[in-house]
Design a protein around this motif. Structure first.
Motif, PDB file in Angstrom:
ATOM      1  N   UNK A 189       0.807  -1.221   0.000  1.00  0.00           N
ATOM      2  CA  UNK A 189       0.000   0.000   0.000  1.00  0.00           C
ATOM      3  C   UNK A 189       0.844   1.277   0.000  1.00  0.00           C
ATOM      4  N   UNK A 190       1.891   1.370   0.835  1.00  0.00           N
ATOM      5  CA  UNK A 190       2.699   2.595   0.769  1.00  0.00           C
ATOM      6  C   UNK A 190       3.341   2.823  -0.600  1.00  0.00           C
ATOM      7  N   UNK A 191       3.835   1.748  -1.236  1.00  0.00           N
ATOM      8  CA  UNK A 191       4.475   1.924  -2.548  1.00  0.00           C
ATOM      9  C   UNK A 191       3.444   2.227  -3.630  1.00  0.00           C
ATOM     10  N   UNK A 192       2.234   1.665  -3.523  1.00  0.00           N
ATOM     11  CA  UNK A 192       1.179   2.006  -4.485  1.00  0.00           C
ATOM     12  C   UNK A 192       0.808   3.472  -4.335  1.00  0.00           C
ATOM     13  N   UNK A 193       0.722   3.936  -3.092  1.00  0.00           N
ATOM     14  CA  UNK A 193       0.401   5.342  -2.835  1.00  0.00           C
ATOM     15  C   UNK A 193       1.404   6.263  -3.526  1.00  0.00           C
ATOM     16  N   UNK A 194       2.674   5.932  -3.404  1.00  0.00           N
ATOM     17  CA  UNK A 194       3.714   6.755  -4.027  1.00  0.00           C
ATOM     18  C   UNK A 194       3.696   6.628  -5.546  1.00  0.00           C
ATOM     19  N   UNK A 236      -2.984   9.689  -1.989  1.00  0.00           N
ATOM     20  CA  UNK A 236      -2.838   9.713  -0.536  1.00  0.00           C
ATOM     21  C   UNK A 236      -3.130   8.339   0.041  1.00  0.00           C
ATOM     22  N   UNK A 237      -2.668   8.117   1.275  1.00  0.00           N
ATOM     23  CA  UNK A 237      -2.904   6.823   1.917  1.00  0.00           C
ATOM     24  C   UNK A 237      -4.386   6.587   2.152  1.00  0.00           C
ATOM     25  N   UNK A 250      -9.254   3.273   0.024  1.00  0.00           N
ATOM     26  CA  UNK A 250     -10.578   3.105  -0.563  1.00  0.00           C
ATOM     27  C   UNK A 250     -10.598   1.964  -1.573  1.00  0.00           C
ATOM     28  N   UNK A 251      -9.435   1.578  -2.100  1.00  0.00           N
ATOM     29  CA  UNK A 251      -9.408   0.411  -2.995  1.00  0.00           C
ATOM     30  C   UNK A 251      -9.715  -0.860  -2.216  1.00  0.00           C
ATOM     31  N   UNK A 276      -4.288   7.062  10.117  1.00  0.00           N
ATOM     32  CA  UNK A 276      -3.414   5.955   9.720  1.00  0.00           C
ATOM     33  C   UNK A 276      -2.271   5.711  10.690  1.00  0.00           C
ATOM     34  N   UNK A 277      -2.510   5.930  11.983  1.00  0.00           N
ATOM     35  CA  UNK A 277      -1.496   5.606  12.976  1.00  0.00           C
ATOM     36  C   UNK A 277      -2.059   4.593  13.956  1.00  0.00           C
ATOM     37  N   UNK A 278      -1.263   4.232  14.956  1.00  0.00           N
ATOM     38  CA  UNK A 278      -1.679   3.209  15.914  1.00  0.00           C
ATOM     39  C   UNK A 278      -2.948   3.617  16.644  1.00  0.00           C
TER      40      UNK A 278
END
Length: 407
Positions: A31-36, A41-42, A47-48, A365-367
């Motif tokens: 997910x982080x690499x797809x976002x970039x 945005x994350x 939403x995907x 998106x944090x703990x």
């Protein structure tokens, strides 16, 4: 049916029903690499995941009645082909909007396997034999979402995020000939029901008019929502907040499967001593307490990563006890419409998950965001259990549910 045939059937149905959880979760480490890569945005990329859950929810509502009217094989083969096509198209998705739309289609295709596998078991077996095979499929449904990110993390050692969807496309394509050759039609024409919209709506209306059934479905859905809250936020929490790499994240995430699997394997032993409603009440109470501890540790930072994981895995353990028993109690009320009831149950579980998943991103998106969503889902499930279901009303369902939840 001999023991060898049953084993082969269990393996094939397990492979079919795993398609949905793999579709949901294999891409989570990326997910982080797809976002970039897609310059988004994350919160948007999460939403995907919501789109996939919407596809699974709506797909089950459609496939359930269709499989009762057309037989099991055709909806299964068509749905799996749709999934494989959507997976292949994602490989060349140019932006997040196209990715999101294809994820909805992916989920709708995977819904066929979830519904049809359960229906085939009910067609072929009754009593303890049916309960034994169903429990294996429930185990796959519970363990696969937790193990899939580990598999995805390992794939990312050798490929980029689009390669994960290539693997899903290949998996779907392999399932089509396996299902075509390995599964015979199990619903003869004389047992099929009318596919008319009026009859389908009448069945759904009857199910939704049963307060206890609806309450149990919501309990199962909210418990699943807690799991999806964890799933949707975990990659960002563990990788960005705690600094784990993709493979470390996959391993930590996969470790949670131990607790989920342990609970599902403990459940048959508990059913020999306790009633399903007793296990459900105890699991929901313990899971809610663990969720509140998770909220406390995530908001204060006490214990660091360990302080987060211990209550989180406790919630997973409790969920592993809730998921077999709440659906078993619900479905025992409507044996005459078990296929449609199972479709509604699955649709609500994935539908609630679709609503909950983006909330982690919205909250940050944090703990703390993840802990808040998980804790809230467990608290709401406990409230529904006592305010709507009222466990004291479930005594007459325990014997039937024990057969459905055991083994």
């Amino acid at each position: 049916m001999g023991r060898g045939q049953r084993t082969r059937l269990a393996l094939l149905l397990g492979a079919i029903i795993a398609l949905g959880p793999l579709t949901i979760d294999m891409y989570l480490p990326a997910l982080p690499s797809i976002t970039a890569d897609l310059l988004t945005t994350s919160a948007t990329i999460q939403l995907t995941l919501t789109g996939t859950l919407i596809g699974l929810a709506l797909g089950q509502l459609v496939v359930g009645p269709l499989s009762d009217a057309l037989g099991r094989r055709r909806p299964l083969l068509i749905g799996t082909a749709v999934h494989a096509l959507a997976s292949a198209l994602i490989i060349v998705a140019p932006d997040v909007a196209v990715l999101g739309g294809l994820r909805v289609l992916q989920g709708a295709g995977a819904a066929a396997g979830a519904v049809v596998a359960m229906a085939i078991v009910r067609d072929l077996f009754t009593g303890r034999a049916a309960a034994t095979l169903l429990s294996r499929l429930i185990l796959v449904m519970g363990a696969a979402p937790v193990l899939a990110p580990t598999l995805g993390g390992e794939l990312l050692r050798w490929t980029q995020w689009r390669g994960v969807f290539a693997a899903l496309a290949v998996y779907g394509l392999l399932l089509i000939p396996l299902a075509a050759w390995g599964l015979r039609e199990t619903l003869p024409p004389e047992r099929r029901r009318s596919a008319g919209l009026r009859n389908t709506l009448r069945t759904y209306r009857g199910l939704l008019g049963d307060r206890t059934f609806v309450g149990l479905v919501l309990v199962a859905g909210l418990a699943m929502a807690g799991l999806f809250g964890y799933i949707s936020g975990s990659s960002f929490v563990f990788q960005e907040q705690f600094g784990l790499d993709q493979q470390q994240y996959g391993l930590v995430f996969g470790a949670g499967a131990i607790w989920l699997i342990a609970a599902t394997q403990l459940n048959p032993a508990l059913l020999r001593r306790f009633e399903p409603r007793q296990i459900l009440v105890a699991a929901m109470s313990g899971g809610t307490l663990a969720g509140l501890v998770l909220f406390a540790t995530s908001s204060t930072g006490i214990g660091g990563l360990v302080g987060l994981l211990v209550p989180l895995w406790s919630v997973l353990f409790a969920t592993g006890l809730v998921l077999p028993n709440a659906p078993a109690l619900a479905l025992s009320r409507h044996g005459e419409a078990a296929g449609t009831a199972a479709a509604l149950l699955g649709a609500v579980q994935f539908g609630v998950g679709a609503i909950v998943s983006p909330m982690v991103g919205v909250l940050g998106n944090d703990a703390l965001a993840m802990g808040t969503v998980v804790a809230a889902a467990m608290v709401l499930a406990l409230v529904v259990l006592f305010a709507v279901v009222r466990p004291s009303r479930l005594g007459d369902l325990d014997d039937a549910a024990a057969v459905a939840a055991a083994h």
